[in-house]
Write an enzyme that holds these catalytic residues in place. Structure first.
Site, PDB file in Angstrom:
ATOM      1  N   ASP A  15      54.303  32.978  47.883  1.00 40.77           N
ATOM      2  CA  ASP A  15      54.112  33.462  49.257  1.00 40.77           C
ATOM      3  C   ASP A  15      54.307  34.980  49.252  1.00 40.77           C
ATOM      4  OD1 ASP A  15      54.438  34.195  51.901  1.00 40.77           O
ATOM      5  OD2 ASP A  15      55.956  32.672  52.342  1.00 40.77           O
ATOM      6  N   ILE A  16      53.296  35.713  49.632  1.00 42.27           N
ATOM      7  CA  ILE A  16      53.336  37.175  49.541  1.00 42.27           C
ATOM      8  C   ILE A  16      54.389  37.785  50.475  1.00 42.27           C
ATOM      9  CG2 ILE A  16      51.567  37.796  51.258  1.00 42.27           C
ATOM     10  CD1 ILE A  16      50.390  39.680  49.030  1.00 42.27           C
ATOM     11  N   ASN A  29      41.892  40.947  60.144  1.00 43.50           N
ATOM     12  CA  ASN A  29      40.548  40.973  60.750  1.00 43.50           C
ATOM     13  C   ASN A  29      40.357  42.320  61.441  1.00 43.50           C
ATOM     14  OD1 ASN A  29      41.571  40.766  63.535  1.00 43.50           O
ATOM     15  ND2 ASN A  29      42.131  38.683  62.923  1.00 43.50           N
ATOM     16  N   VAL A  38      47.257  34.197  55.730  1.00 44.25           N
ATOM     17  CA  VAL A  38      48.257  35.154  55.254  1.00 44.25           C
ATOM     18  C   VAL A  38      48.602  36.177  56.346  1.00 44.25           C
ATOM     19  CG1 VAL A  38      46.620  36.726  54.097  1.00 44.25           C
ATOM     20  CG2 VAL A  38      48.938  36.496  53.231  1.00 44.25           C
ATOM     21  N   ASP A  39      47.637  36.498  57.162  1.00 46.64           N
ATOM     22  CA  ASP A  39      47.850  37.420  58.294  1.00 46.64           C
ATOM     23  C   ASP A  39      48.929  36.868  59.231  1.00 46.64           C
ATOM     24  OD1 ASP A  39      47.440  39.514  60.051  1.00 46.64           O
ATOM     25  OD2 ASP A  39      45.461  38.843  60.736  1.00 46.64           O
ATOM     26  N   SER A 122      39.712  37.237  51.703  1.00 48.34           N
ATOM     27  CA  SER A 122      38.445  36.610  52.145  1.00 48.34           C
ATOM     28  C   SER A 122      38.209  35.179  51.658  1.00 48.34           C
ATOM     29  CB  SER A 122      37.209  37.450  51.746  1.00 48.34           C
ATOM     30  OG  SER A 122      37.030  38.534  52.614  1.00 48.34           O
ATOM     31  N   THR A 123      39.105  34.641  50.821  1.00 46.62           N
ATOM     32  CA  THR A 123      38.808  33.323  50.242  1.00 46.62           C
ATOM     33  C   THR A 123      39.372  32.148  51.041  1.00 46.62           C
ATOM     34  OG1 THR A 123      40.749  33.339  48.788  1.00 46.62           O
ATOM     35  CG2 THR A 123      38.712  34.270  47.905  1.00 46.62           C
ATOM     36  N   GLY A 124      39.994  32.454  52.194  1.00 44.03           N
ATOM     37  CA  GLY A 124      40.489  31.383  53.059  1.00 44.03           C
ATOM     38  C   GLY A 124      39.501  31.173  54.197  1.00 44.03           C
ATOM     39  N   VAL A 125      39.926  31.538  55.394  1.00 45.52           N
ATOM     40  CA  VAL A 125      39.097  31.398  56.600  1.00 45.52           C
ATOM     41  C   VAL A 125      37.720  32.057  56.420  1.00 45.52           C
ATOM     42  CG1 VAL A 125      38.972  32.008  59.055  1.00 45.52           C
ATOM     43  CG2 VAL A 125      41.169  31.398  58.057  1.00 45.52           C
TER      44      VAL A 125
HETATM   45  N1  AR6 Z   1      50.921  34.353  50.689  1.00 44.91           N
HETATM   46  C1  AR6 Z   1      49.872  34.543  49.849  1.00 44.91           C
HETATM   47  N2  AR6 Z   1      48.649  34.049  50.072  1.00 44.91           N
HETATM   48  C2  AR6 Z   1      48.469  33.321  51.200  1.00 44.91           C
HETATM   49  C3  AR6 Z   1      49.499  33.067  52.130  1.00 44.91           C
HETATM   50  C4  AR6 Z   1      50.777  33.626  51.831  1.00 44.91           C
HETATM   51  N3  AR6 Z   1      51.823  33.464  52.649  1.00 44.91           N
HETATM   52  N4  AR6 Z   1      48.993  32.315  53.140  1.00 44.91           N
HETATM   53  C5  AR6 Z   1      47.702  32.078  52.851  1.00 44.91           C
HETATM   54  N5  AR6 Z   1      47.376  32.669  51.675  1.00 44.91           N
HETATM   55  P1  AR6 Z   1      43.154  33.826  54.686  1.00 44.91           P
HETATM   56  P2  AR6 Z   1      40.733  35.530  54.814  1.00 44.91           P
HETATM   57  C6  AR6 Z   1      46.095  32.702  50.953  1.00 44.91           C
HETATM   58  O1  AR6 Z   1      42.480  32.752  55.444  1.00 44.91           O
HETATM   59  O2  AR6 Z   1      39.919  34.481  54.142  1.00 44.91           O
HETATM   60  C7  AR6 Z   1      43.124  35.306  59.400  1.00 44.91           C
HETATM   61  O3  AR6 Z   1      43.108  34.525  60.572  1.00 44.91           O
HETATM   62  C8  AR6 Z   1      45.089  31.632  51.273  1.00 44.91           C
HETATM   63  O4  AR6 Z   1      45.391  30.441  50.579  1.00 44.91           O
HETATM   64  O5  AR6 Z   1      44.548  34.184  55.027  1.00 44.91           O
HETATM   65  O6  AR6 Z   1      40.616  36.945  54.329  1.00 44.91           O
HETATM   66  C9  AR6 Z   1      42.852  36.773  59.674  1.00 44.91           C
HETATM   67  O7  AR6 Z   1      43.357  37.176  60.934  1.00 44.91           O
HETATM   68  C10 AR6 Z   1      43.823  32.285  50.740  1.00 44.91           C
HETATM   69  O8  AR6 Z   1      43.728  32.099  49.326  1.00 44.91           O
HETATM   70  O9  AR6 Z   1      42.318  35.241  54.770  1.00 44.91           O
HETATM   71  C11 AR6 Z   1      41.360  36.840  59.629  1.00 44.91           C
HETATM   72  O10 AR6 Z   1      40.797  36.481  60.886  1.00 44.91           O
HETATM   73  C12 AR6 Z   1      44.033  33.773  50.977  1.00 44.91           C
HETATM   74  O11 AR6 Z   1      45.440  33.897  51.299  1.00 44.91           O
HETATM   75  C13 AR6 Z   1      40.984  35.827  58.607  1.00 44.91           C
HETATM   76  O12 AR6 Z   1      42.053  34.895  58.565  1.00 44.91           O
HETATM   77  C14 AR6 Z   1      43.226  34.364  52.102  1.00 44.91           C
HETATM   78  O13 AR6 Z   1      43.079  33.435  53.150  1.00 44.91           O
HETATM   79  C15 AR6 Z   1      40.845  36.438  57.241  1.00 44.91           C
HETATM   80  O14 AR6 Z   1      40.393  35.462  56.341  1.00 44.91           O
END
Ligand code: AR6
Length: 173
Positions: A15-16, A29, A38-39, A122-125
């Site tokens: 967890d970062i 975003n 993560v945000d 970018s690899t999540g949402v």
């Molecule tokens: N520590 C490290 N990595 C994490 C954590 C954490 N605590 N939580 C999630 N991840 P995402 P995006 C990973 O969706 O795709 C937000 O709503 C997760 O598993 O957080 O860039 C923003 O406000 C994935 O591998 O970011 C934007 O609207 C990675 O972090 C949008 O999501 C990124 O997933 C950005 O989407």
């Protein structure tokens, strides 16, 4: 671990928000007002000071980066960057994702921060294919490390086993 020029490039699973680096990077975003993933975790753990600074900054274009306090987090600063929403790969996604990493590193350097932790932007949402995103992330940090000697350590903090395995494989090869 890999050493490029004078920069250590390493990976860890976790967890970062728990990472004690000079800067941790947030996958934010354009509005910089928080969100999920993560945000959400960074704003929740860091407290309202981060959001207050983000509101003053007023947003961030895709591929750019902005810096704030880290509030209650163990890091010194949070660098907020915005990765692209992945459509089909033909909408400039690769360059925008590269820029998100590179500009975060440049901002860290400008602020004399020498250790920085990245999530997998970018690899999540935002739906960026994980393997492709890892290639771009690794290329950006290697390019930066080859050009500047300032960064002591760049850490990829991977949240899932799958992401960790992808990075481990790519940094080995
Ligand atoms: N520590 C490290 N990595 C994490 C954590 C954490 N605590 N939580 C999630 N991840 P995402 P995006 C990973 O969706 O795709 C937000 O709503 C997760 O598993 O957080 O860039 C923003 O406000 C994935 O591998 O970011 C934007 O609207 C990675 O972090 C949008 O999501 C990124 O997933 C950005 O989407």
């Amino acid at each position: 671990m890999l050493i490029i020029n004078k920069t250590k490039i390493s990976i860890m699973k976790g967890d970062i928000t728990k990472v004690k680096a000079d800067a941790i990077v947030n996958a934010a975003n354009n509005r910089l007002l928080g969100g999920g993933g993560v945000d959400g975790a960074i704003h929740r753990a860091g407290g309202k000071e981060i959001l207050e600074e983000c509101k003053k900054i007023g947003g961030c274009p895709t591929g750019e980066a902005r810096i704030t306090t880290a509030g209650n987090l163990p890091s010194k600063k949070v660098i907020h960057t915005v990765g692209p929403i992945y459509k089909d790969g033909n909408h400039g996604e690769e360059k925008l994702l590269y820029n998100a990493y590179y500009n975060s590193l440049a901002l860290a350097k400008d602020n004399k921060l020498t250790t920085i932790a990245f999530p997998s932007i970018s690899t999540g949402v935002y739906g960026y294919p994980k393997e492709k995103a890892a290639d771009i992330a690794i290329k950006a940090v290697k390019d930066f490390a080859n050009k500047y000697e300032n960064m002591e350590e760049i850490i990829f903090v991977l949240f899932s086993d799958e992401d960790f395995d992808i990075y481990q494989e790519k940094l080995r090869g």
